[in-house]
Write a protein that holds these residues in place. Structure first.
Motif, mmCIF file in Angstrom:
data_model
loop_
_atom_site.group_PDB
_atom_site.id
_atom_site.type_symbol
_atom_site.label_atom_id
_atom_site.label_comp_id
_atom_site.label_asym_id
_atom_site.label_seq_id
_atom_site.Cartn_x
_atom_site.Cartn_y
_atom_site.Cartn_z
ATOM 1 N N SER A 98 0.806 -1.228 0.000
ATOM 2 C CA SER A 98 0.000 0.000 0.000
ATOM 3 C C SER A 98 0.836 1.274 0.000
ATOM 4 O O SER A 98 0.301 2.362 -0.200
ATOM 5 N N SER A 99 2.132 1.162 0.201
ATOM 6 C CA SER A 99 2.990 2.349 0.195
ATOM 7 C C SER A 99 3.505 2.691 -1.202
ATOM 8 O O SER A 99 4.185 3.707 -1.375
ATOM 9 N N ASP A 104 -2.723 -2.152 -5.656
ATOM 10 C CA ASP A 104 -4.047 -2.447 -6.207
ATOM 11 C C ASP A 104 -4.896 -2.928 -5.035
ATOM 12 O O ASP A 104 -4.808 -4.096 -4.640
ATOM 13 N N PRO A 105 -5.719 -2.040 -4.461
ATOM 14 C CA PRO A 105 -6.465 -2.411 -3.248
ATOM 15 C C PRO A 105 -7.376 -3.623 -3.428
ATOM 16 O O PRO A 105 -7.480 -4.450 -2.519
ATOM 17 N N GLU A 106 -8.029 -3.737 -4.571
ATOM 18 C CA GLU A 106 -8.936 -4.878 -4.784
ATOM 19 C C GLU A 106 -8.169 -6.189 -4.841
ATOM 20 O O GLU A 106 -8.534 -7.163 -4.177
ATOM 21 N N ALA A 107 -7.108 -6.235 -5.639
ATOM 22 C CA ALA A 107 -6.313 -7.456 -5.748
ATOM 23 C C ALA A 107 -5.634 -7.766 -4.416
ATOM 24 O O ALA A 107 -5.548 -8.933 -4.012
ATOM 25 N N ALA A 108 -5.164 -6.740 -3.724
ATOM 26 C CA ALA A 108 -4.518 -6.945 -2.424
ATOM 27 C C ALA A 108 -5.499 -7.540 -1.414
ATOM 28 O O ALA A 108 -5.114 -8.404 -0.616
ATOM 29 N N ALA A 109 -6.741 -7.112 -1.453
ATOM 30 C CA ALA A 109 -7.754 -7.645 -0.533
ATOM 31 C C ALA A 109 -8.017 -9.124 -0.821
ATOM 32 O O ALA A 109 -8.144 -9.933 0.107
ATOM 33 N N VAL A 110 -8.083 -9.484 -2.096
ATOM 34 C CA VAL A 110 -8.285 -10.893 -2.467
ATOM 35 C C VAL A 110 -7.073 -11.715 -2.040
ATOM 36 O O VAL A 110 -7.213 -12.808 -1.487
#
Length: 122
Positions: A98-99, A104-110
């Motif tokens: 995230s820094s 990619d917030p969506e891919a990172a959440a998955v």
């Protein structure tokens, strides 16, 4: 005293995959490995992936750096029933950080959800 590596899950991102994969393949008692943004040929660290050691490989399908490792990731998945490969749309390397602008917030959440499930299963 317990041997170093016993009961551990090794996690690596990008270049850190080199260390995590080597430890998962060579340390007795490894519980699993999470390889993110990279994957080396299994033969770098032995004849084959250790029996019964689960592994997940995660990367962006158009990441120019991961693209070099994708054949190794696919070979790993074909070599053992304990391996999974997850490809995410896009071309960002280090997409879970995230820094970075590549985040990619969506891919990172998955990815995070899949990692939690993996860790709960080992």
């Amino acid at each position: 005293m317990e041997a170093l590596g016993a009961e551990l899950v090794y996690v690596g991102f990008s270049f850190g995959v080199t260390i995590a994969q080597r430890l998962a393949q060579t340390r007795p008692g490894a519980r699993g490995a999470l390889l993110i943004d990279a994957c080396l040929p299994v033969t770098e660290f032995g004849e084959e992936w250790p029996a019964g050691v689960p592994v997940q490989v995660h990367g962006k399908e158009a990441d120019e750096f991961f693209d070099e490792d994708l054949p190794s990731a696919r070979d790993l998945v074909r070599s053992t029933p304990h391996a999974e490969l997850f490809l995410y749309p896009g071309d960002q390397h280090l997409f879970a950080d995230s820094s970075l602008p590549a985040h990619d917030p969506e891919a990172a959440a998955v990815l995070l959800e899949r990692m939690r499930s993996f860790l709960a299963s080992v």
